[in-house]
Design an enzyme around this catalytic site. Sequence first.
Site, PDB file in Angstrom:
ATOM      1  N   TYR A   1      54.078  26.582  69.732  1.00 40.22           N
ATOM      2  CA  TYR A   1      52.652  27.153  69.805  1.00 40.22           C
ATOM      3  C   TYR A   1      53.184  27.633  71.771  1.00 40.22           C
ATOM      4  O   TYR A   1      51.592  28.305  71.704  1.00 40.22           O
ATOM      5  CB  TYR A   1      51.173  26.480  69.959  1.00 40.22           C
ATOM      6  CG  TYR A   1      51.279  25.098  68.430  1.00 40.22           C
ATOM      7  CD1 TYR A   1      51.952  25.417  67.576  1.00 40.22           C
ATOM      8  CD2 TYR A   1      50.312  24.144  69.137  1.00 40.22           C
ATOM      9  CE1 TYR A   1      51.673  25.331  66.597  1.00 40.22           C
ATOM     10  CE2 TYR A   1      50.367  23.235  67.429  1.00 40.22           C
ATOM     11  CZ  TYR A   1      51.263  23.261  66.448  1.00 40.22           C
ATOM     12  OH  TYR A   1      50.942  22.735  65.177  1.00 40.22           O
TER      13      TYR A   1
ATOM     14  N   HIS B   1      58.813  18.643  64.517  1.00 43.85           N
ATOM     15  CA  HIS B   1      58.203  19.792  63.635  1.00 43.85           C
ATOM     16  C   HIS B   1      58.543  19.990  61.830  1.00 43.85           C
ATOM     17  O   HIS B   1      57.739  20.858  61.439  1.00 43.85           O
ATOM     18  CB  HIS B   1      58.665  20.976  63.948  1.00 43.85           C
ATOM     19  CG  HIS B   1      56.489  21.653  64.152  1.00 43.85           C
ATOM     20  ND1 HIS B   1      56.947  22.067  65.694  1.00 43.85           N
ATOM     21  CD2 HIS B   1      55.955  21.863  63.659  1.00 43.85           C
ATOM     22  CE1 HIS B   1      54.981  23.386  65.394  1.00 43.85           C
ATOM     23  NE2 HIS B   1      54.562  22.611  64.666  1.00 43.85           N
TER      24      HIS B   1
ATOM     25  N   SER C   1      38.026  28.384  67.278  1.00 44.02           N
ATOM     26  CA  SER C   1      37.410  28.840  69.509  1.00 44.02           C
ATOM     27  C   SER C   1      35.919  28.698  69.488  1.00 44.02           C
ATOM     28  O   SER C   1      35.825  28.910  70.578  1.00 44.02           O
ATOM     29  CB  SER C   1      37.920  29.763  69.182  1.00 44.02           C
ATOM     30  OG  SER C   1      37.200  31.363  68.554  1.00 44.02           O
TER      31      SER C   1
END
Length: 268
Positions: free
Chosen positions: A51, A107, A236
């Site tokens: 990320y 991952h 967000s």
Amino acid sequence: MPWENVKLNDGRSIPSVGWGSWKMGKGQQAVDSTIQALDAGFVHIDTAQAYLNQEEVGEALKRANFKRSDVFLTTKFSGRDGLSILDAANDSLRKLSVDYVDLYLVHAPSLVRPDILGGWRQMEALQARGIAKSIGVSNFEIKDLEALKGANIVPAVNQILLHPYVWERQKALVQYCQSHGIVVEAYSPLIPVTQQPGGPVDKPLADISKRTNASFDQILLAWARAKGAVVVTNSSKKSRLEGYISAGDLQLSDDDVAAIDAAARKQK
């Protein structure tokens, strides 16, 4: 009921809803987004090498008024920068400015193929060193988990894509994990509304929303929890994040879950 903690197979617990830093970008935006998630009530933060914002997550944790022990922190080995699993984990601690992570994941199985068990042995070693309290995997299929049958430690978690439109595909994997004591974490549970709106699950979502006054987002989070999964989501917008936390009070009936599942099967 509110979002509760879920017991892992190693005796530790994981908060059943988490905020992920995927797609939150880098720099001040990522710092502010992480702080906003903490302020909204998230105490489970999920990040990863891939990320590219572990340092920002670490900065947010330093600025937030939280004890380290009050936040459940996950990061992942994503195979970047040519680092071994152990070196990558230590690099993550440095970037996050912490002494340990609560959960460290591989991952994807491709990162440890062809020797999946050998890669997992490295995970066991870093847990023994106290770098991670718990260890697990992400995106592992049944065949990948079967390769770990000789392991000393069973993965605590398998973090996978899970939403109604992939339920039929993922159902056997979820059942396998649950039968082997592996907690399923669902990422991208909101895809039916964020990326595939107007699909067949909209009808049962609308019916449930009318009855409960819950948003489609909240219903999808409750659906994932009804499947026995810990949920990782993000936004967000603080109002949405607060709505996700409030979704802990939403309990779907068996009929609600069945109606969503039946509608999802109509998706082409």
